[in-house]
Motif scaffolding. Structure first.
Motif, PDB file in Angstrom:
ATOM      1  N   GLN A  22       0.781  -1.219  -0.028  1.00 53.49           N
ATOM      2  CA  GLN A  22      -0.176   0.132   0.095  1.00 53.49           C
ATOM      3  C   GLN A  22       0.936   1.250   0.143  1.00 53.49           C
ATOM      4  O   GLN A  22       1.734   1.133   0.733  1.00 53.49           O
ATOM      5  CB  GLN A  22      -0.837   0.023   1.220  1.00 53.49           C
ATOM      6  N   CYS A  23       0.534   2.398  -0.712  1.00 58.82           N
ATOM      7  CA  CYS A  23       1.203   3.470  -1.159  1.00 58.82           C
ATOM      8  C   CYS A  23       0.261   4.603  -0.991  1.00 58.82           C
ATOM      9  O   CYS A  23      -0.670   4.360  -1.309  1.00 58.82           O
ATOM     10  CB  CYS A  23       1.921   3.626  -2.219  1.00 58.82           C
ATOM     11  N   HIS A  24       0.730   5.914  -0.881  1.00 59.47           N
ATOM     12  CA  HIS A  24      -0.114   7.033  -0.931  1.00 59.47           C
ATOM     13  C   HIS A  24       0.183   7.200  -2.299  1.00 59.47           C
ATOM     14  O   HIS A  24       0.952   7.133  -2.913  1.00 59.47           O
ATOM     15  CB  HIS A  24       0.578   8.187  -0.117  1.00 59.47           C
ATOM     16  N   LYS A  40      -4.680   6.323  -0.173  1.00 58.51           N
ATOM     17  CA  LYS A  40      -3.714   5.007  -0.076  1.00 58.51           C
ATOM     18  C   LYS A  40      -4.439   4.313  -1.239  1.00 58.51           C
ATOM     19  O   LYS A  40      -5.545   4.251  -1.717  1.00 58.51           O
ATOM     20  CB  LYS A  40      -3.874   4.443   1.087  1.00 58.51           C
ATOM     21  N   CYS A  50       6.878   2.151  -3.320  1.00 56.08           N
ATOM     22  CA  CYS A  50       6.151   3.295  -3.157  1.00 56.08           C
ATOM     23  C   CYS A  50       7.286   4.416  -3.653  1.00 56.08           C
ATOM     24  O   CYS A  50       8.325   4.371  -3.438  1.00 56.08           O
ATOM     25  CB  CYS A  50       5.874   3.727  -1.651  1.00 56.08           C
ATOM     26  N   GLU A  99       5.443  -0.565   3.698  1.00 47.33           N
ATOM     27  CA  GLU A  99       3.918   0.059   3.494  1.00 47.33           C
ATOM     28  C   GLU A  99       3.988   1.647   4.024  1.00 47.33           C
ATOM     29  O   GLU A  99       4.430   2.059   4.898  1.00 47.33           O
ATOM     30  CB  GLU A  99       3.191  -0.733   4.674  1.00 47.33           C
ATOM     31  N   ASP A 100       3.120   2.464   2.958  1.00 45.16           N
ATOM     32  CA  ASP A 100       2.985   3.840   3.150  1.00 45.16           C
ATOM     33  C   ASP A 100       4.195   4.471   3.286  1.00 45.16           C
ATOM     34  O   ASP A 100       4.046   5.561   4.178  1.00 45.16           O
ATOM     35  CB  ASP A 100       1.923   3.892   4.243  1.00 45.16           C
TER      36      ASP A 100
END
Length: 115
Positions: A22-24, A40, A50, A99-100
């Motif tokens: 998961q990324c912005h 997200k 990301c 993640e993120d």
């Protein structure tokens, strides 16, 4: 549909770990892309990073956040090299694999926390 005419189900792509990264994601000016407005997203299987790109030209800053592959990250680095040939332009890009990890800029500031 398979060769017998049956409808097949397609599952979302996943990384080899079995969990999608998961990324912005967002793009635009700092008003358009910041800690308040960024969403997200779940990356595709080939997008195992990301990415963050911030480019400032003549005092106007634009940001692009999202999922990326290794090739996308290399392209972003090349984009920054080319952009900075203009003396009035600065460019920063990063790719990370957790993640993120592509944290958007704080709303109302150009202070951008990069991993």
């Amino acid at each position: 549909v398979d060769c017998r005419g049956r409808l097949l189900t397609v599952r979302p792509c996943q990384r080899s770990t079995g969990v999608s990264l998961q990324c912005h994601k967002c793009s635009g000016s700092l008003d358009d892309c910041n800690t308040v407005t960024a969403e997200k997203m779940t990356c595709l299987a080939e997008q195992d990073r990301c990415s963050s790109l911030m480019i400032t030209k003549d005092g106007e800053t634009n940001v692009v956040l999202g999922c990326a592959s290794e090739n996308d990250c290399l392209s972003a680095e090349n984009t920054c090299v080319l952009a900075e040939k203009n003396v009035r332009t600065t460019c920063k890009t990063t790719c990370c694999q957790s993640e993120d990890c592509n944290t958007p800029p704080e709303k109302g500031t150009v202070n951008w926390k990069q991993v």
